[in-house]
Design an enzyme around this catalytic site. Structure first.
Site, PDB file in Angstrom:
ATOM      1  N   CYS A  38       0.818  -1.219   0.000  1.00  0.00           N
ATOM      2  CA  CYS A  38       0.000   0.000   0.000  1.00  0.00           C
ATOM      3  C   CYS A  38       0.849   1.264   0.000  1.00  0.00           C
ATOM      4  O   CYS A  38       1.580   1.527   0.955  1.00  0.00           O
ATOM      5  CB  CYS A  38      -0.937  -0.041   1.212  1.00  0.00           C
ATOM      6  SG  CYS A  38      -1.717   1.523   1.614  1.00  0.00           S
ATOM      7  N   CYS A  53       0.044   3.848   2.797  1.00  0.00           N
ATOM      8  CA  CYS A  53       0.512   3.328   4.079  1.00  0.00           C
ATOM      9  C   CYS A  53       1.978   3.707   4.299  1.00  0.00           C
ATOM     10  O   CYS A  53       2.384   4.105   5.402  1.00  0.00           O
ATOM     11  CB  CYS A  53       0.369   1.809   4.135  1.00  0.00           C
ATOM     12  SG  CYS A  53      -1.315   1.195   3.911  1.00  0.00           S
TER      13      CYS A  53
END
Length: 274
Positions: free
Chosen positions: A56, A59
């Site tokens: 991600c 993230c």
């Protein structure tokens, strides 16, 4: 010489063992929910769970921002941060329990387990820091906030509860609460973009029609959306129109995006315009 070498080797081994056994420095994120609960109970601070995935992008942006000096790091000093991989082991189990629908998902809770607030996605350190700081100033459990809102509706509680519903994939409920927040707001066009994002997420899940997303997109543009927001709306509506097999639906949004970005000089904006 041999004895000295052996003594140095033993000393080095003991030093490395001590370092590896030492607890994490204050402010460092934890990677165990059980450790986070214990630390929160001891410090009196709430737990902030960062549910992430290794692939991600946002993230990784959050991790980098949380380690840099600035507003976000300052606010995070007031919580016990625990980072859990939402796709493996206990992180996966807890993410399912918390009904995470995307990455990153952040859940703020008391050490006893009561949820205080939730967020999905990460767009910038200052924005997230401001939202988290506001919640920490009024850290009541979610159940209490819902009861308070039912008794005396406020814009702050309506928008906060809408964000929570959106992070759980409860898009219809989120839209309803965002609309209530807009009614209670004095700002023209308030929450138009939030409503659009919730509607577009619902359309991907098959819970919202493409026409409803288009209506929300039009309302957001007419409310005075920024150039970047108009470009984002046009990009999302291209995907919506493809899924609905109605390519003509994207045309007015692409037209609006080209018009809004005329004369742009920012490289990112120019790439989106192209």
């Amino acid at each position: 010489m041999i004895r000295k070498t052996l003594k140095r080797g033993v000393a080095l081994a003991l030093t490395l063992a001590a370092i590896s056994a030492a607890p994490a420095l204050a402010g460092d994120p934890l990677h165990s929910f059980e450790e986070a609960k214990a630390a929160a109970a001891k410090s009196g601070q709430p737990i902030l769970i960062d549910f992430y995935a290794v692939w991600c992008g946002p993230c990784k942006v959050f991790t980098k921002a949380s380690e840099a000096e600035g507003n976000l790091k300052s606010v995070l000093d007031n919580v016990v941060l625990v980072k859990l991989d939402a796709e493996k082991d206990k992180g996966l189990e807890l993410a399912k329990e918390q009904k995470g629908v995307g990455y990153p998902t952040f859940v703020l809770m008391k050490s006893e387990g009561q949820t205080i607030d939730r967020w999905i996605g990460f767009t910038g350190g200052d924005e997230f820091a401001g939202s988290l700081k506001a919640t920490l100033a009024d850290p009541v459990p979610l159940s209490e906030r819902e009861a308070r809102f039912a008794a005396t509706p406020t814009e702050t509680d309506a928008s906060g509860l809408a964000r929570v519903r959106n992070s759980r994939g409860e898009y219809a409920e989120a839209v309803g609460l965002y609309r209530k927040a807009a009614e209670l707001s004095s700002r023209n066009g308030a929450y138009a973009m939030e409503i659009f994002w919730a509607q577009s997420s619902g359309q991907r899940e098959g819970a919202v029609s493409a026409e409803d997303v288009a209506t929300a997109g039009t309302a957001a543009i007419e409310s005075g959306a920024s150039v970047d927001d108009v470009l984002a709306i046009s990009s999302v509506m291209t995907g919506v129109s493809r899924r609905a097999e109605k390519p003509e639906m994207a045309v007015p949004f692409l037209t609006a995006a080209v018009k809004a970005s005329e004369g742009a000089t920012d490289e990112g904006t120019l790439r989106s315009r192209k």
